[in-house]
Scaffold this active site. Structure first.
Site, PDB file in Angstrom:
ATOM      1  N   SER A  29       0.816  -1.211   0.000  1.00 10.65           N
ATOM      2  CA  SER A  29       0.000   0.000   0.000  1.00 10.65           C
ATOM      3  C   SER A  29       0.855   1.269   0.000  1.00 10.65           C
ATOM      4  CB  SER A  29      -0.921   0.020   1.221  1.00 10.65           C
ATOM      5  OG  SER A  29      -1.868  -1.011   1.156  1.00 10.65           O
ATOM      6  N   HIS A  60      -3.069   0.265  -4.773  1.00 12.76           N
ATOM      7  CA  HIS A  60      -2.535  -0.921  -5.442  1.00 12.76           C
ATOM      8  C   HIS A  60      -2.904  -0.818  -6.918  1.00 12.76           C
ATOM      9  CE1 HIS A  60      -1.436  -3.358  -1.823  1.00 12.76           C
ATOM     10  NE2 HIS A  60      -2.233  -2.455  -1.274  1.00 12.76           N
ATOM     11  N   HIS A  82      -5.402  -9.222  -1.285  1.00 13.99           N
ATOM     12  CA  HIS A  82      -5.423  -9.611   0.120  1.00 13.99           C
ATOM     13  C   HIS A  82      -6.568 -10.593   0.376  1.00 13.99           C
ATOM     14  CE1 HIS A  82      -3.903  -5.513  -0.393  1.00 13.99           C
ATOM     15  NE2 HIS A  82      -3.130  -5.701   0.662  1.00 13.99           N
ATOM     16  N   TYR A  84      -8.719 -10.357   2.653  1.00  8.97           N
ATOM     17  CA  TYR A  84      -9.937  -9.644   3.037  1.00  8.97           C
ATOM     18  C   TYR A  84     -10.745  -9.141   1.840  1.00  8.97           C
ATOM     19  CZ  TYR A  84      -7.172  -5.303   2.415  1.00  8.97           C
ATOM     20  OH  TYR A  84      -6.392  -4.286   1.916  1.00  8.97           O
ATOM     21  N   GLU A  85     -10.183  -9.230   0.632  1.00  9.92           N
ATOM     22  CA  GLU A  85     -10.939  -8.825  -0.557  1.00  9.92           C
ATOM     23  C   GLU A  85     -11.932  -9.895  -0.999  1.00  9.92           C
ATOM     24  OE1 GLU A  85      -8.603  -6.463  -3.561  1.00  9.92           O
ATOM     25  OE2 GLU A  85      -6.940  -7.077  -2.261  1.00  9.92           O
ATOM     26  N   ALA A 112       2.909  -2.022   4.054  1.00 10.89           N
ATOM     27  CA  ALA A 112       2.689  -0.974   5.038  1.00 10.89           C
ATOM     28  C   ALA A 112       2.219  -1.659   6.321  1.00 10.89           C
ATOM     29  CB  ALA A 112       1.637   0.018   4.540  1.00 10.89           C
ATOM     30  N   MET A 210      -1.797  -6.536   7.049  1.00 10.47           N
ATOM     31  CA  MET A 210      -2.850  -7.384   6.477  1.00 10.47           C
ATOM     32  C   MET A 210      -2.409  -8.114   5.208  1.00 10.47           C
ATOM     33  SD  MET A 210      -6.062  -4.758   6.944  1.00 10.47           S
ATOM     34  CE  MET A 210      -6.238  -3.762   8.441  1.00 10.47           C
ATOM     35  N   SER A 211      -1.123  -8.419   5.088  1.00 10.46           N
ATOM     36  CA  SER A 211      -0.635  -9.041   3.846  1.00 10.46           C
ATOM     37  C   SER A 211       0.621  -9.851   4.110  1.00 10.46           C
ATOM     38  CB  SER A 211      -0.334  -7.943   2.806  1.00 10.46           C
ATOM     39  OG  SER A 211       0.790  -7.168   3.216  1.00 10.46           O
ATOM     40  N   ASN A 234       2.172   3.814  11.061  1.00  4.52           N
ATOM     41  CA  ASN A 234       1.431   4.240  12.245  1.00  4.52           C
ATOM     42  C   ASN A 234       1.838   3.385  13.445  1.00  4.52           C
ATOM     43  OD1 ASN A 234      -0.418   2.292  10.466  1.00  4.52           O
ATOM     44  ND2 ASN A 234      -0.866   1.882  12.621  1.00  4.52           N
ATOM     45  N   HIS A 246      -7.222   4.076   6.107  1.00  3.16           N
ATOM     46  CA  HIS A 246      -6.411   3.706   4.945  1.00  3.16           C
ATOM     47  C   HIS A 246      -5.788   4.945   4.320  1.00  3.16           C
ATOM     48  CE1 HIS A 246      -4.939   1.134   1.806  1.00  3.16           C
ATOM     49  NE2 HIS A 246      -5.565   1.808   0.867  1.00  3.16           N
TER      50      HIS A 246
END
Length: 288
Positions: A29, A60, A82, A84-85, A112, A210-211, A234, A246
């Site tokens: 990201s 992306h 990902h 979550y998609e 990220a 998340m990846s 963060n 995001h």
């Protein structure tokens, strides 16, 4: 439906005849600008590659870039898909197996991530030394494809120690602070709750995202060497007053983007020299 990495690889080979990448790169990201530094041989939209999963996430771009970066022949995924998609987890095996069929030997991943450590705040870079897959998902579940690797395989030293030493040496040479730590993969798409972050801290991670673990699992299964870098955008939930989003991730990814670009380019330049030396040594040994 079983997806076919051979169809995908054959399509890419036709788009760049005679080009053989040595290193695969996956950009996370907000990190896609590195792809603009590549001396391009071909640019291919994911949607045109047979069976290739497509990202729906902002930041992306969804392109495969073939060319040279730091003098190294690379195949660069400008964006990833990902769990979550909503894709079938097994579908995430195809991009990495396609890269393997194209000829890559090394996979360099970026992402990220949020930090568990205040001393490693936004704008920091962290080299991943190990991971915790908290998603309970794995692209390799199901029938094993013996063409690519064994049913059971080790994940010790999943992040190649020699490549990590190489990255650390390059960072030191460039004066870039490169932390090292354990990455925890959280399913998402929501950010973690403060209570979850407190629970995760007991497991010992240094960053959360998340990846990345799907690609590492598939890469190690098919014998690729792996290195990975997290761009810290963060502090984890509950560790600062900043509201996570995001948009914030994409904006903060820019803070260390220049350092990450320099690190990757010089890493590839020096890696190319090392691989050439190794090839010369092996040739000489063969002659002797």
């Amino acid at each position: 439906m079983t997806l076919d990495p051979h169809k995908a690889a054959d399509f890419v080979k036709k788009a760049a005849p005679g080009f053989t990448p040595r290193v695969g790169i996956v950009l996370g990201s907000g990190l896609g600008d590195l792809a603009e530094k590549i001396e391009m041989v071909a640019s291919i939209d994911y949607e045109t590659i047979p069976d290739f999963p497509r990202s729906s996430v902002e930041g992306h771009a969804g392109r495969l870039i073939l060319g040279r970066l730091g003098g190294m022949a690379v195949a660069c995924m400008q964006g990833r898909v990902h769990y979550y998609e909503g894709v079938n987890p097994q579908d995430l095996a195809l991009p990495i197996r396609m890269l393997k069929l194209l000829g890559i030997e090394i996979l360099l991943l970026t992402n990220a991530a949020g930090s568990f450590k205040k001393k490693m705040g936004p704008g920091s870079l962290m080299m991943i030394k190990d991971h915790i897959n908290f998603t309970a998902l794995n692209p390799l579940v199901g029938a094993n494809d013996d063409e690519f690797g064994p049913r059971f395989f080790s994940m010790e030293d999943a992040y190649d120690p020699t490549l990590r030493q190489h990255l650390a040496a390059v960072a030191k040479e460039l004066g870039i602070t490169l932390h090292e730590g354990v990455y925890l993969h959280y399913l998402g798409p929501n950010f973690e709750t403060p209570a979850e972050i407190r629970a995760f801290k007991t497991l010992g991670p240094d960053a959360v995202g998340m990846s990345t673990t799907p690609e590492v699992l598939v890469a190690r299964h098919c014998g690729l060497r792996v290195a990975a870098i997290s761009n810290i955008t963060n502090l984890a939930a509950g560790m600062s007053k900043t509201q996570l989003s995001h948009e914030q991730t994409l904006e903060c990814a820019k803070i260390a983007a220049a350092d990450l670009e320099s690190l990757v380019i010089v890493f590839l330049e020096t890696l190319k020299r090392e691989l050439l030396k190794a090839h010369i040594r092996s040739t000489e040994n063969g002659v002797n």
